[in-house]
Scaffold this motif. Structure first.
Motif, PDB file in Angstrom:
ATOM      1  N   TYR A  15       1.147  -0.888  -0.305  1.00  0.00           N
ATOM      2  CA  TYR A  15       0.058   0.060   0.430  1.00  0.00           C
ATOM      3  C   TYR A  15       0.862   1.162   0.186  1.00  0.00           C
ATOM      4  CZ  TYR A  15      -3.770  -3.337   1.462  1.00  0.00           C
ATOM      5  OH  TYR A  15      -5.043  -3.947   0.845  1.00  0.00           O
ATOM      6  N   ASP A  16       2.174   1.214   1.159  1.00  0.00           N
ATOM      7  CA  ASP A  16       2.463   2.196   0.332  1.00  0.00           C
ATOM      8  C   ASP A  16       3.896   2.523   0.130  1.00  0.00           C
ATOM      9  OD1 ASP A  16       4.783   0.854   2.056  1.00  0.00           O
ATOM     10  OD2 ASP A  16       5.145   1.672   3.264  1.00  0.00           O
ATOM     11  N   GLY A  17       3.498   1.357  -1.217  1.00  0.00           N
ATOM     12  CA  GLY A  17       4.764   1.613  -2.595  1.00  0.00           C
ATOM     13  C   GLY A  17       5.084   2.587  -3.382  1.00  0.00           C
ATOM     14  N   LEU A  18       3.937   3.293  -3.814  1.00  0.00           N
ATOM     15  CA  LEU A  18       3.858   4.122  -4.527  1.00  0.00           C
ATOM     16  C   LEU A  18       3.990   5.897  -3.320  1.00  0.00           C
ATOM     17  CD1 LEU A  18       0.746   2.950  -7.194  1.00  0.00           C
ATOM     18  CD2 LEU A  18       3.376   2.592  -7.096  1.00  0.00           C
ATOM     19  N   ALA A  19       4.474   5.480  -2.748  1.00  0.00           N
ATOM     20  CA  ALA A  19       4.329   6.606  -1.597  1.00  0.00           C
ATOM     21  C   ALA A  19       6.069   7.542  -1.767  1.00  0.00           C
ATOM     22  CB  ALA A  19       4.432   6.714   0.280  1.00  0.00           C
ATOM     23  N   PRO A  20       6.046   8.394  -1.729  1.00  0.00           N
ATOM     24  CA  PRO A  20       5.164   9.874  -1.400  1.00  0.00           C
ATOM     25  C   PRO A  20       4.135  10.378  -2.998  1.00  0.00           C
ATOM     26  CG  PRO A  20       6.974  10.360  -1.898  1.00  0.00           C
ATOM     27  CD  PRO A  20       7.605   9.312  -2.082  1.00  0.00           C
ATOM     28  N   HIS A  21       4.203   9.468  -3.658  1.00  0.00           N
ATOM     29  CA  HIS A  21       3.949  10.004  -4.612  1.00  0.00           C
ATOM     30  C   HIS A  21       1.984   9.942  -4.593  1.00  0.00           C
ATOM     31  CE1 HIS A  21       7.456  11.126  -6.156  1.00  0.00           C
ATOM     32  NE2 HIS A  21       7.597   9.674  -5.963  1.00  0.00           N
ATOM     33  N   ILE A  22       2.117   8.314  -4.608  1.00  0.00           N
ATOM     34  CA  ILE A  22       0.343   8.254  -4.261  1.00  0.00           C
ATOM     35  C   ILE A  22       0.328   7.265  -2.594  1.00  0.00           C
ATOM     36  CG2 ILE A  22      -1.516   6.916  -4.623  1.00  0.00           C
ATOM     37  CD1 ILE A  22      -0.813   7.168  -7.918  1.00  0.00           C
ATOM     38  N   PHE A  89      -3.729   0.323 -11.995  1.00  0.00           N
ATOM     39  CA  PHE A  89      -3.173  -0.314 -10.749  1.00  0.00           C
ATOM     40  C   PHE A  89      -1.702  -0.988 -11.240  1.00  0.00           C
ATOM     41  CE2 PHE A  89      -7.551   0.077  -7.968  1.00  0.00           C
ATOM     42  CZ  PHE A  89      -7.068   0.824  -7.625  1.00  0.00           C
ATOM     43  N   ASP A  90      -1.955  -2.061 -11.792  1.00  0.00           N
ATOM     44  CA  ASP A  90      -0.955  -2.251 -13.195  1.00  0.00           C
ATOM     45  C   ASP A  90      -0.125  -1.369 -13.474  1.00  0.00           C
ATOM     46  OD1 ASP A  90       0.476  -5.142 -13.233  1.00  0.00           O
ATOM     47  OD2 ASP A  90      -0.534  -5.420 -15.076  1.00  0.00           O
ATOM     48  N   GLY A  91      -0.285  -0.855 -14.103  1.00  0.00           N
ATOM     49  CA  GLY A  91       0.946   0.309 -14.825  1.00  0.00           C
ATOM     50  C   GLY A  91       1.470   0.942 -13.953  1.00  0.00           C
ATOM     51  N   MET A  92       1.249   0.748 -12.419  1.00  0.00           N
ATOM     52  CA  MET A  92       2.104   2.012 -11.521  1.00  0.00           C
ATOM     53  C   MET A  92       3.139   0.794 -11.231  1.00  0.00           C
ATOM     54  SD  MET A  92      -0.509   4.528 -10.514  1.00  0.00           S
ATOM     55  CE  MET A  92      -1.928   3.442  -8.998  1.00  0.00           C
ATOM     56  N   ARG A  93       4.243   1.198 -10.616  1.00  0.00           N
ATOM     57  CA  ARG A  93       5.625   0.578  -9.481  1.00  0.00           C
ATOM     58  C   ARG A  93       6.087   1.841  -9.189  1.00  0.00           C
ATOM     59  NH1 ARG A  93       3.353  -2.663 -11.387  1.00  0.00           N
ATOM     60  NH2 ARG A  93       3.608  -4.915 -12.042  1.00  0.00           N
ATOM     61  N   PRO A  94       6.293   1.489  -7.816  1.00  0.00           N
ATOM     62  CA  PRO A  94       7.609   1.956  -6.524  1.00  0.00           C
ATOM     63  C   PRO A  94       8.781   2.200  -8.226  1.00  0.00           C
ATOM     64  CG  PRO A  94       7.043   0.445  -5.450  1.00  0.00           C
ATOM     65  CD  PRO A  94       6.223   0.208  -7.244  1.00  0.00           C
ATOM     66  N   ALA A  95       8.868   3.767  -8.009  1.00  0.00           N
ATOM     67  CA  ALA A  95      10.358   3.268  -9.061  1.00  0.00           C
ATOM     68  C   ALA A  95      11.235   3.383 -10.229  1.00  0.00           C
ATOM     69  CB  ALA A  95      12.048   3.552  -7.899  1.00  0.00           C
ATOM     70  N   PRO A  96       9.186   3.597 -11.399  1.00  0.00           N
ATOM     71  CA  PRO A  96       9.734   2.664 -12.166  1.00  0.00           C
ATOM     72  C   PRO A  96      10.740   3.665 -13.139  1.00  0.00           C
ATOM     73  CG  PRO A  96       8.314   4.355 -12.281  1.00  0.00           C
ATOM     74  CD  PRO A  96       8.875   4.789 -10.893  1.00  0.00           C
ATOM     75  N   SER A  97      11.261   3.500 -14.573  1.00  0.00           N
ATOM     76  CA  SER A  97      11.821   4.114 -15.892  1.00  0.00           C
ATOM     77  C   SER A  97      10.967   4.964 -15.937  1.00  0.00           C
ATOM     78  CB  SER A  97      12.501   2.983 -16.345  1.00  0.00           C
ATOM     79  OG  SER A  97      10.797   2.729 -17.246  1.00  0.00           O
ATOM     80  N   PRO A  98      11.841   6.062 -16.246  1.00  0.00           N
ATOM     81  CA  PRO A  98      11.260   7.836 -15.998  1.00  0.00           C
ATOM     82  C   PRO A  98      10.638   7.905 -17.743  1.00  0.00           C
ATOM     83  CG  PRO A  98      13.485   7.809 -15.715  1.00  0.00           C
ATOM     84  CD  PRO A  98      13.459   6.224 -14.891  1.00  0.00           C
ATOM     85  N   GLU A  99      11.296   7.122 -17.999  1.00  0.00           N
ATOM     86  CA  GLU A  99      10.218   7.032 -19.692  1.00  0.00           C
ATOM     87  C   GLU A  99      10.470   6.049 -20.469  1.00  0.00           C
ATOM     88  OE1 GLU A  99      12.923   9.423 -22.622  1.00  0.00           O
ATOM     89  OE2 GLU A  99      13.170  11.799 -20.746  1.00  0.00           O
ATOM     90  N   PRO A 100       9.801   5.517 -21.616  1.00  0.00           N
ATOM     91  CA  PRO A 100       9.474   4.169 -22.616  1.00  0.00           C
ATOM     92  C   PRO A 100      10.724   4.387 -23.026  1.00  0.00           C
ATOM     93  CG  PRO A 100       7.439   5.935 -22.300  1.00  0.00           C
ATOM     94  CD  PRO A 100       8.158   6.668 -21.711  1.00  0.00           C
ATOM     95  N   LYS A 101      10.059   2.767 -23.177  1.00  0.00           N
ATOM     96  CA  LYS A 101      11.919   2.588 -24.162  1.00  0.00           C
ATOM     97  C   LYS A 101      11.724   1.389 -25.159  1.00  0.00           C
ATOM     98  CE  LYS A 101      15.192   2.622 -20.266  1.00  0.00           C
ATOM     99  NZ  LYS A 101      14.830   1.978 -19.566  1.00  0.00           N
ATOM    100  N   GLY A 102      12.639   1.426 -26.622  1.00  0.00           N
ATOM    101  CA  GLY A 102      11.820   0.290 -27.863  1.00  0.00           C
ATOM    102  C   GLY A 102      11.014   1.007 -28.249  1.00  0.00           C
ATOM    103  N   ARG A 103      10.424  -0.066 -28.782  1.00  0.00           N
ATOM    104  CA  ARG A 103       9.342   0.378 -29.550  1.00  0.00           C
ATOM    105  C   ARG A 103       8.329   1.621 -29.154  1.00  0.00           C
ATOM    106  NH1 ARG A 103       9.200  -4.965 -32.378  1.00  0.00           N
ATOM    107  NH2 ARG A 103       9.993  -5.008 -33.906  1.00  0.00           N
ATOM    108  N   LEU A 104       8.220   1.625 -28.069  1.00  0.00           N
ATOM    109  CA  LEU A 104       7.206   2.432 -27.609  1.00  0.00           C
ATOM    110  C   LEU A 104       7.705   3.547 -27.754  1.00  0.00           C
ATOM    111  CD1 LEU A 104       4.036   3.425 -26.910  1.00  0.00           C
ATOM    112  CD2 LEU A 104       5.032   2.436 -24.200  1.00  0.00           C
ATOM    113  N   GLY A 105       9.431   4.150 -27.241  1.00  0.00           N
ATOM    114  CA  GLY A 105       9.788   5.027 -26.549  1.00  0.00           C
ATOM    115  C   GLY A 105       9.795   5.517 -27.778  1.00  0.00           C
TER     116      GLY A 105
END
Ligand code: MN
Length: 212
Positions: A15-22, A89-105
């Motif tokens: 529950y506190d994994g996305l804090a302090p952002h959420i 919920f599945d599209g968020m994570r603690p400390a994720p990569s800041p920008e998309p990479k690969g084909r999506l990037g």
């Protein structure tokens, strides 16, 4: 075939994994009460109709016009709520990569000019939601990228788009923590947006376009 009723999928972080952002309290209420309520109401609506036991959320949403009239609208709304929240919920994570990479990037750069420009447009779109709804990055049938809003618990499937990542813009997503500052919430969302998951959705779609 034996199919189970829909489950409230557990959060893929504490529950506190996305804090302090959420913060933990926002996530707890959002996941354990509000998301769960959509799943419970969907199961309740379908309880008397075992014919639909093995349908996916996507199939129920797209096929809602063919469901018995007394549950069609309820299933459309509750399955939409269940799908959208699971995806969010599945599209968020603690400390994720800041920008998309690969084909999506690459696709984001080609479509919007840069990730910064994309972020600006996505935020503008989020700020433009009137009432309750969602902001999405989607792919169309040719793999083209689009930022769209949907109202209430509508999904991008209903407008022929494939979701890659989304932000819940209902006030319950941010009001406990950010009060009326939706722009701060959107900035915070970008700090936990989990681009590898969006890349995975985009790759999955591209495979299906190539094969199909
Ligand atoms: Mn929500």
């Amino acid at each position: 075939m034996e199919c189970k009723s829909f489950q409230t999928e557990p959060l893929p972080y504490p529950y506190d994994g996305l804090a302090p952002h959420i913060d933990a309290e926002t996530l707890r209420v959002h996941h354990d009460v509000l998301y769960k309520r959509y799943v419970d109401k969907l199961n309740a609506a379908l309880a008397a109709y075992p014919d639909y036991d093995c349908y996916s959320l996507e199939e129920l949403i797209l096929g809602c016009a063919y469901l018995p009239p007394d549950i069609g609208k309820t299933v459309f709304n509750q399955a939409g709520g269940a799908f959208n929240h699971r995806f969010y919920f599945d599209g968020m994570r603690p400390a994720p990569s800041p920008e998309p990479k690969g084909r999506l990037g690459e696709g984001i750069k080609n479509t919007f000019g840069s990730f910064e420009e994309f972020r600006k447009k996505y935020k503008e779109q989020g700020m433009a939601v009137f009432g309750s709804g969602w902001t999405w990055l989607c792919a169309d049938c040719d793999g083209g990228l689009k930022i769209v809003n949907t109202a209430n618990q509508d999904t991008p499937f209903s407008i022929g788009l494939h979701p890659l990542i989304c932000t819940d813009i209902w006030e319950h997503s941010y009001f406990l923590q950010y009060k009326a500052a939706r722009d701060s919430y959107l900035d915070a969302w970008f700090r936990v947006a989990y681009w590898p998951k969006a890349e995975e959705h985009y790759e999955g779609l591209r495979r299906c376009l190539t094969v199909g």
